[in-house]
Each structure stands twice: as structure tokens, then as C-alpha cells.
Design an enzyme around this catalytic site. Sequence first.
Site, short mmCIF file in Angstrom:
data_model
loop_
_atom_site.label_atom_id
_atom_site.label_comp_id
_atom_site.label_asym_id
_atom_site.label_seq_id
_atom_site.Cartn_x
_atom_site.Cartn_y
_atom_site.Cartn_z
N SER A 1 -9.61 1.53 3.28
CA SER A 1 -8.63 2.53 1.84
C SER A 1 -7.92 1.12 1.48
O SER A 1 -7.15 1.43 0.51
CB SER A 1 -8.34 3.25 3.15
OG SER A 1 -7.18 2.72 3.68
N LYS B 1 0.88 -1.21 -0.04
CA LYS B 1 0.22 0.01 -0.04
C LYS B 1 1.00 1.37 0.07
O LYS B 1 2.37 1.47 0.86
CB LYS B 1 -0.80 -0.18 1.62
CG LYS B 1 -1.97 0.73 1.73
CD LYS B 1 -2.70 0.78 2.98
CE LYS B 1 -3.65 1.86 2.49
NZ LYS B 1 -5.43 1.79 4.03
N SER C 1 -10.03 -0.60 7.61
CA SER C 1 -9.04 -0.54 5.55
C SER C 1 -8.71 -2.13 5.26
O SER C 1 -7.93 -2.20 3.69
CB SER C 1 -8.47 0.68 5.59
OG SER C 1 -9.05 1.51 5.24
N1 GLN Z 1 -12.81 3.97 5.66
C1 GLN Z 1 -12.87 3.73 7.31
C2 GLN Z 1 -12.58 5.23 7.33
O1 GLN Z 1 -12.82 6.28 5.72
C3 GLN Z 1 -11.49 3.64 8.40
C4 GLN Z 1 -10.68 3.50 6.67
C5 GLN Z 1 -8.82 3.22 7.67
O2 GLN Z 1 -9.11 2.30 8.02
N2 GLN Z 1 -7.92 3.46 6.90
O3 GLN Z 1 -11.62 6.38 7.90
#
Ligand code: GLN
Length: 486
Positions: free
Chosen positions: A151, A76, A175
Site C-alpha cells: 500500500s 505516507k 506494504s
Molecule cells: N497487501 C496487503 C493487504 O492488502 C498488505 C497491506 C499492508 O501491508 N498494509 O492487506
Amino acid sequence: MPDITNKSLTEIVDLIKKKEIKSEEVTNSYINNIKKGKKLNSFITESFDNALTKSKNFDANPNYELLLPGVPLAVKDLFCTNGIRTTAGSKMLENFVPSYESTVTSNLWSEGAFLLGKLNCDEYAMGSSNETSFFGNVINPVKENTVPGGSSGGSASALAADFTPATIGTDTGGSIRQPASFTGTVGLKPTYGLCSRWGIVAFASSLDQAGPMTKTVSDCALMLQAMSGFDLKDSTSINKKKENYSKKLTKDIKGLKIGIPKEYRVSGMPNEIEELWEKGKKILKEEGAEIIDISLPHTEYALPTYYIVAPAEASSNLARYDGVKYGFRSSKGSNLIEMYENTRSEGFGDEVKRRILIGTYVLSSGYYDAYYIKAQKVRQLIKNDFDNAFTKVDAILTPSTPSAAFKIGEKKDDPISMYLNDIFTVPANLAGIPAMSVPIGHDKNNLPLGLQLIGKTLGEQTLLNLAFSMESKSNFKQKIIKWWEK
Ligand code: GLN
């Protein structure tokens, strides 16, 4: 040469160790797939030269004692990589080349792996669909018009499409687990502090945690062992010896007590998710585990709490992007304040700005007690719920997500419905405990669905064992037709 890119990481490591295949051949096979798969937009930066050089070096001087001997890995684009651009999916860091390596990636490289490229993600990891990335949305290889989740959407997409034998993501509120569920792969968010946060672009520091995303549970155990470990450079790192998860991996789960929290049965949840949950319970029962109904009474407050705490920390972490120290700087403005303003309004995308606005609001004087302090108190109550539950059970089984992968664009302009996706994943982050998503079945449109296992602090081995047993009994098979190669 037969295609090895659909094999698991464990199988590839075995082939390399048995000298049946060279690291350079493995690397070339993945590079080949990546070149044919541009349509998925899962990569932000490719580092093929680096990978080929490293693979040749490995073949010339192999060390088969390592956990990941000669294995190419894409990661990532939130992990800083020395000398290789790290963008966090943002225009702000479009040209940022770190002069240091994150601890987690450096742990992987010490075990014999090397970098194949940097994977797309939501901007600063804020999102659940990979549609907030400055570098464009990512496509789910399972189905052309669907999101891969977020994400860590680029990670999930690249893994499912056979562009990398395994990968890593970060999980602040789901994420790793949500994109794993959307792509039929395995994803684990470790206990807060098990993997170092050093060198990971910060989103919400009290929640951020790196973890593996893999095709199989065995691969997950191997990756977790390789990437985890105490790090003096992260003050929240847990000081304990590295575990050999693979060695202790067993399908024997007899006698383990599994909690089913009634609060995770949310209204409007598709029947298929309910059925999937039943399937999971049945498998665990047949394998000798005991299913126990439990209650986590503060579950309904987890999502609002998360969407106060995470933006609050994000607004503080993102204050550093001022156009002075590093990253993007706007050329507009006639004084320092205008330069700051223009830099931040041009450099950040809408979702990031929304989080900064919410975060600044909940931290501002007058609202701090009503929102931020209150959220911290509720966070403790959520943690207490889990502590109570774990006096009765060894792990908790829930769905990973309230639905299967949705269509590209479907939720993009509706932040609340996007946030609702995280309903089952955020509690574990707030409590700092480990949780993983295991692919178990499909919905009526043949999209994959995962179940989530939540564990006690440092209970990763129990989760892996439960997942290992579920994986072998679920008969889950993900058939991906490589439509993008046509
Ligand atoms: N979808 C969640 C957010 O937008 C989690 C994102 C993540 O775990 N980085 O905050």
C-alpha cells in the site's frame, strides 16, 4: 546548481553538514521535481510552505549534530501530522486535520527533518497496487503503465522519482517491502514494536509496523535509527535503547548462516525470480556466509491466516468511523442508524468494505472458533516455524514478491490474485519479526526485482549488514528516464 535530488539521503546529509549546500536549496530542488511530476500522482497533500519555512529556520540556526539536519521528507499519508491533513487514502478522512503528530514523524522532526508532503497510499493501507486510494492510483516511475505496488505506493513512487531523499511507509502484510521491490528501492519492516504505532491510522494493530524506504542500505540504517524508539503511548512498544545502526553497518558477513526455505519455491513463479534468488545466494556465499536449506512447514497457511486476522482487526478498528466523532458524515438518512449506514457506505471504498465484511464474518458468533481462533492458532505455528529455523540460521533469504510490478488494472478486479502478491511478505508480519527487501536485479522487461531478508526478533542490524553486502556486490543500477517531465 547541480541536481542533488538523485543523491542518497546520506550524501545529502553530508553535503548539508559540510555546509556545501543549504537546507533551503535542497528543499527547493525537491519541490521543483514534485511540481514537474504530478502525473505520477504520488502526493495527496503538499506542504511546501511548511517545508520552506522549516528549511529557512534550519539554515538560520543550524544544528549539524542531528541525524537528519535540514532534510525535507515526504511521508505516507497514514501518519498523522499535526495541522496537516491526513487522509489514509480514504474519502472518510478527506478533510481530517489531526491536532497531534505521530510518534514516528515526531522522532524524524526531532532529528532535524521536516515535512514536504503526504504521500498517496491504498485506502487504509489495504492493497498491493495503490489502486484502492480514493485519490486515484499512483504510477510507477520505472514504467508508465505499471503499478508502484502498495500500500505504500506513493512513498515508493516519490522516492524512486527523486521527489524525496527518503521516506517512510507502514507494513501490515508487505506494504513496505513489495513497493520497494517494484521500484528498485530498499524497504525495511522492523520487528513489531520497534517503531511506535501511536498516531498511525490503524489497519490491523497486531501486524502494523512503520519502517524506512530508501535508495540505499546506509540510508535505511540512518532512517531506522531516527524513527525508532520506545514510546509510552504505544502499549506494544519495545522498551529498549535506540541503536546506532549506521555505526555498526558492515559488509563483513563472514560466518553468518543463511536459511533458504524450500516452501518459498511456489508453482508458477517466473524463472527470473528463481535466478534472482540464486544470484542472492551466490553473493552471500562469496562474501563468506553459509547457505543452509531449511523448512518452514506452515508457510502455505500464512496467506489465508493473514486474510482472516488482518480483516478481523480492520473491522474492529474501522468501527470508529461512524460519522459522529470525526471524518466524513453523510447528509442522507432520517435517523441515527441510517446516518451510520450512509456514512459508511459512501465513505469507504470497495476494498475496505470487502475487508470489513470478511472481518465481521470471521468474528461473528458461530464462525469465530472456526476462523478467527483457528487463524490465531496457525499464526502461532508460523511463528514456531521461524523460531525453529532461527536455532540453525541467522537470517532467511527469499524472493520479496512472486513477480515484478504488474500493469495498472491487471489485478484490480481480481482480489484473490491481488492477495497472492503478499505470499512471501505476510509470514514476517504474522511472526512479528523484521524483514527487508533489497533490489538485486531486473526481469526481462527491465523491471526491478528484490530479494527479502527475514531476521530474528530485533535482528535488524544483521539484516542491514547482509543487505549492505548484497547491495555492493549485486551491481544493481536503476536507471529511471524521467518520462513524466516531457
Ligand atoms: N497487501 C496487503 C493487504 O492488502 C498488505 C497491506 C499492508 O501491508 N498494509 O492487506
